[in-house]
Design an enzyme around this catalytic site. Sequence first.
Site, PDB file in Angstrom:
ATOM      1  N   THR A  14      70.426  52.176  60.512  1.00  0.00           N
ATOM      2  CA  THR A  14      71.006  53.444  60.973  1.00  0.00           C
ATOM      3  C   THR A  14      71.203  54.405  59.800  1.00  0.00           C
ATOM      4  OG1 THR A  14      72.118  52.332  62.777  1.00  0.00           O
ATOM      5  CG2 THR A  14      73.062  54.420  62.061  1.00  0.00           C
TER       6      THR A  14
ATOM      7  N   SER B 109      79.217  66.878  60.282  1.00  0.00           N
ATOM      8  CA  SER B 109      78.320  66.796  61.430  1.00  0.00           C
ATOM      9  C   SER B 109      79.024  67.074  62.759  1.00  0.00           C
ATOM     10  CB  SER B 109      77.656  65.422  61.422  1.00  0.00           C
ATOM     11  OG  SER B 109      76.694  65.346  62.422  1.00  0.00           O
ATOM     12  N   HIS B 110      79.067  66.072  63.607  1.00  0.00           N
ATOM     13  CA  HIS B 110      79.614  66.235  64.956  1.00  0.00           C
ATOM     14  C   HIS B 110      81.112  65.962  65.005  1.00  0.00           C
ATOM     15  CE1 HIS B 110      78.362  62.285  63.911  1.00  0.00           C
ATOM     16  NE2 HIS B 110      79.265  61.802  64.743  1.00  0.00           N
TER      17      HIS B 110
ATOM     18  N   ASP C  12      74.450  70.014  67.306  1.00  0.00           N
ATOM     19  CA  ASP C  12      75.790  69.634  66.845  1.00  0.00           C
ATOM     20  C   ASP C  12      76.311  70.544  65.731  1.00  0.00           C
ATOM     21  OD1 ASP C  12      74.100  68.755  64.820  1.00  0.00           O
ATOM     22  OD2 ASP C  12      75.427  67.099  64.286  1.00  0.00           O
TER      23      ASP C  12
ATOM     24  N   LYS D  99      67.178  65.099  60.118  1.00  0.00           N
ATOM     25  CA  LYS D  99      66.901  65.318  61.521  1.00  0.00           C
ATOM     26  C   LYS D  99      67.097  66.798  61.807  1.00  0.00           C
ATOM     27  CE  LYS D  99      71.362  63.294  62.627  1.00  0.00           C
ATOM     28  NZ  LYS D  99      71.843  61.993  62.186  1.00  0.00           N
TER      29      LYS D  99
ATOM     30  N   GLU E  92      66.582  58.681  65.924  1.00  0.00           N
ATOM     31  CA  GLU E  92      67.674  57.747  66.145  1.00  0.00           C
ATOM     32  C   GLU E  92      68.211  57.983  67.548  1.00  0.00           C
ATOM     33  OE1 GLU E  92      70.231  56.581  62.667  1.00  0.00           O
ATOM     34  OE2 GLU E  92      70.068  58.730  62.341  1.00  0.00           O
ATOM     35  N   GLU E  93      68.809  56.927  68.101  1.00  0.00           N
ATOM     36  CA  GLU E  93      69.389  57.035  69.437  1.00  0.00           C
ATOM     37  C   GLU E  93      70.551  58.021  69.472  1.00  0.00           C
ATOM     38  OE1 GLU E  93      72.714  55.968  69.592  1.00  0.00           O
ATOM     39  OE2 GLU E  93      72.447  55.404  67.508  1.00  0.00           O
ATOM     40  N   SER E  94      71.104  58.338  68.301  1.00  0.00           N
ATOM     41  CA  SER E  94      72.296  59.179  68.210  1.00  0.00           C
ATOM     42  C   SER E  94      71.924  60.670  68.216  1.00  0.00           C
ATOM     43  CB  SER E  94      73.062  58.831  66.941  1.00  0.00           C
ATOM     44  OG  SER E  94      72.192  58.875  65.823  1.00  0.00           O
TER      45      SER E  94
ATOM     46  N   THR F 124      77.498  56.338  56.323  1.00  0.00           N
ATOM     47  CA  THR F 124      76.141  56.503  56.870  1.00  0.00           C
ATOM     48  C   THR F 124      75.530  57.824  56.399  1.00  0.00           C
ATOM     49  OG1 THR F 124      77.004  55.423  58.862  1.00  0.00           O
ATOM     50  CG2 THR F 124      74.823  56.390  59.019  1.00  0.00           C
TER      51      THR F 124
ATOM     52  N   ARG G  87      80.365  50.328  68.146  1.00  0.00           N
ATOM     53  CA  ARG G  87      79.290  50.830  69.005  1.00  0.00           C
ATOM     54  C   ARG G  87      78.562  49.632  69.604  1.00  0.00           C
ATOM     55  NH1 ARG G  87      79.726  55.954  67.488  1.00  0.00           N
ATOM     56  NH2 ARG G  87      79.478  56.661  65.336  1.00  0.00           N
TER      57      ARG G  87
ATOM     58  N   ARG H  40      82.832  61.356  54.232  1.00  0.00           N
ATOM     59  CA  ARG H  40      83.540  62.103  55.282  1.00  0.00           C
ATOM     60  C   ARG H  40      84.992  61.671  55.314  1.00  0.00           C
ATOM     61  NH1 ARG H  40      79.343  62.174  60.277  1.00  0.00           N
ATOM     62  NH2 ARG H  40      77.667  63.124  59.074  1.00  0.00           N
TER      63      ARG H  40
ATOM     64  N   ASP I 180      71.729  69.232  63.103  1.00  0.00           N
ATOM     65  CA  ASP I 180      70.662  68.234  62.982  1.00  0.00           C
ATOM     66  C   ASP I 180      70.484  67.390  64.248  1.00  0.00           C
ATOM     67  OD1 ASP I 180      72.988  66.834  62.606  1.00  0.00           O
ATOM     68  OD2 ASP I 180      72.362  65.844  60.746  1.00  0.00           O
ATOM     69  N   ARG I 181      71.489  67.414  65.138  1.00  0.00           N
ATOM     70  CA  ARG I 181      71.342  66.638  66.374  1.00  0.00           C
ATOM     71  C   ARG I 181      70.855  67.519  67.525  1.00  0.00           C
ATOM     72  NH1 ARG I 181      76.130  62.182  66.952  1.00  0.00           N
ATOM     73  NH2 ARG I 181      75.806  61.288  64.894  1.00  0.00           N
TER      74      ARG I 181
ATOM     75  N   ASP J 109      76.337  70.648  62.482  1.00  0.00           N
ATOM     76  CA  ASP J 109      75.479  71.068  61.367  1.00  0.00           C
ATOM     77  C   ASP J 109      74.021  71.229  61.775  1.00  0.00           C
ATOM     78  OD1 ASP J 109      75.371  68.304  61.756  1.00  0.00           O
ATOM     79  OD2 ASP J 109      74.671  67.956  59.719  1.00  0.00           O
TER      80      ASP J 109
ATOM     81  N   LYS K 125      77.606  65.694  51.224  1.00  0.00           N
ATOM     82  CA  LYS K 125      76.476  64.780  51.096  1.00  0.00           C
ATOM     83  C   LYS K 125      75.536  65.357  50.049  1.00  0.00           C
ATOM     84  CE  LYS K 125      73.476  64.927  54.456  1.00  0.00           C
ATOM     85  NZ  LYS K 125      72.641  64.714  55.620  1.00  0.00           N
TER      86      LYS K 125
HETATM   87  C1  G1P Z   1      76.175  58.027  63.291  1.00  0.00           C
HETATM   88  C2  G1P Z   1      74.933  57.649  64.070  1.00  0.00           C
HETATM   89  C3  G1P Z   1      73.751  57.562  63.130  1.00  0.00           C
HETATM   90  C4  G1P Z   1      73.589  58.891  62.390  1.00  0.00           C
HETATM   91  C5  G1P Z   1      74.887  59.270  61.718  1.00  0.00           C
HETATM   92  C6  G1P Z   1      74.810  60.662  61.099  1.00  0.00           C
HETATM   93  O1  G1P Z   1      76.453  57.052  62.313  1.00  0.00           O
HETATM   94  O2  G1P Z   1      75.117  56.438  64.766  1.00  0.00           O
HETATM   95  O3  G1P Z   1      72.600  57.245  63.861  1.00  0.00           O
HETATM   96  O4  G1P Z   1      72.573  58.803  61.438  1.00  0.00           O
HETATM   97  O5  G1P Z   1      75.957  59.262  62.661  1.00  0.00           O
HETATM   98  O6  G1P Z   1      74.579  61.652  62.062  1.00  0.00           O
HETATM   99  P1  G1P Z   1      77.525  55.867  62.521  1.00  0.00           P
HETATM  100  O7  G1P Z   1      78.836  56.530  62.843  1.00  0.00           O
HETATM  101  O8  G1P Z   1      77.038  55.057  63.691  1.00  0.00           O
HETATM  102  O9  G1P Z   1      77.528  55.098  61.239  1.00  0.00           O
HETATM  103 ZN    ZN Z   2      74.923  66.397  62.432  1.00  0.00          ZN
END
Ligand code: G1P
Ligand code: ZN
Length: 552
Positions: free
Chosen positions: A347, A113-114, A280, A379, A366-368, A18, A505, A22, A284-285, A282, A126
């Site tokens: 997504t 990221s997280h 988070d 983001k 995004e909902e995330s 996504t 999910r 990683r 962006d969240r 990095d 990335k």
């Molecule tokens: C998850 C989130 C998605 C976000 C991505 C990167 O991806 O659901 O919205 O863009 O992290 O932060 P997923 O693990 O669901 O593929």
């Molecule tokens: Zn992030």
Amino acid sequence: MKIISKPTSAFNDQKPGTSGLRKKVKVFQQPGYLENFVQSIFDTLKVPAGATLTVGGDGRYYNRPAIQTIIQMAAANGFARVLVGQAGILSTPAASHIIRKYHTYGGMVLSASHNQGGINGDFGIKYNISNGGPAPEKITDDVFAKSKLITHYKIADLPEIDIDHIGETIFDDGKFTVKIIDAVQDYADLMQELFDFTAIKKLLASGFKVQFDAMHAVTGPYAQEIFTNRLGAPITSLMNCVPSEDFNGGHPDPNLTYAEDLVKIMYAGDRAPDFGAASDGDGDRNMILGKNFFVTPSDSLAVLAANATLVPAYATGIAGVARSMPTSGAVDRVAAKLNIPCYETPTGWKFFGNLMDAGKVTLCGEESFGTSSSHVREKDGLWAVLFWLNVLAAKADACGQAQSVEAILMAHWAEFGRNVYSRHDYETIPTDAANSVIQHIKAQFESLPGQTFGSYSVKTCDDFSYLDSIDGSISHNQGIRILFEDGSRIVFRLSGTGTEGATIRIYLEAFEPDSRKHHLDAQVALAEMIQIALLISQLKEKTGRDTPTVIT
Ligand code: G1P
Ligand code: ZN
């Protein structure tokens, strides 16, 4: 500067997910692993003469050695210049801004990221293109194809670069330069251009209490510059602001489960601050909290869209909005009222870039826990926090008394109705079991429509496909949707960012027009739908899991 072509063996698992590639740090530490992927990116790009590359990451373990390697490979692959964030640190939105501001050809963003950090944690890489956004699928697919065939990578024999001090190192009479930059100032300047800092400063001086949690991750230095130095917030309003290579052993994900320090403070009854936020690994969240109150990211996007004209940068209105498919339809209702288009994308942030470049969309989310605008192509956690503070400042009454976050949400729901929403994650499921859940649901595509479960009747179901209206590309298999007659939905997806087993999910959404029910807890309001999701998917039976790992 000598350029060496080193033989290497291809790996077969370098498919970007996504958000980039990683993997566990230990996977990246295998000889040639990082180099192969970086070379595959460079081979895909056809780097023009004189090009500059931006490089930086969230400061997690392996960031520093990876940056040295990338600099040496950039030199060998025709880049004339590399811009590196001081200490190797650039938040993801700051990297996007640097690419755009200095017109660099692209950027390498080093982050998972997280995901957890440290030697036993995750690392990620990335590539972002010249618009500042993540490379689209046509590039990432090509990179994956190249990574499977690679036989050599190119690297220059440069000495280790001091990335901790601002300055420039010049090689070969200027043929190659490495510049260490202070990205915090650039980013803070951008925020000050977008938002009414004078009004926010006044709000903070009026006794309105803010608490920000950087979760030991990248936004710490940015938050100190913006909140303390520029907005005059007391130092006590910031917590966990020193970035650490393993995020102090924590999980740098701003949600009710992992941002527990902040959640405790924000749910301390009357003593709780008025506004809380976290970001988070990095940067962006974002998570937005009020006094004893949680704002879902989907609602946050809708509230920002509805109030955008209160912010200087969006005072003349927004062109359109976009949300990822699993994100609730709350923002759709705002768009309908504002009479602006609303796009539904798969997504991942990479799908917003084209719409923003074409000027069709100003805000997206995004909902995330991801929200942003066209000021960058990522983001942006701190941006969302400042947007909220700007809205709160603009809505304060003549005496400077601010509304509560909860009051803003209640008024929003009273006007637009409430899209009650929750996501249930089941992490580290064996891949076969996760796939069997998805197959089991897909096998019911023909039989589900028309069936009734309690108070819900299935209208249609599908596996979401997206046609990019700008470049004509089509992305299939983007998540299973079960759509009910009353507009409620259940979505099932497999995560594309995990590094261990699979994550299922489940996204649950029900529309509630009745304001007498708007105060209900989402888990209570969605209880029936949760049971329907488990019944249709047979998730418990197929995975042996009784409860979700994380609920957001
Ligand atoms: C998850 C989130 C998605 C976000 C991505 C990167 O991806 O659901 O919205 O863009 O992290 O932060 P997923 O693990 O669901 O593929
Ligand atoms: Zn992030």
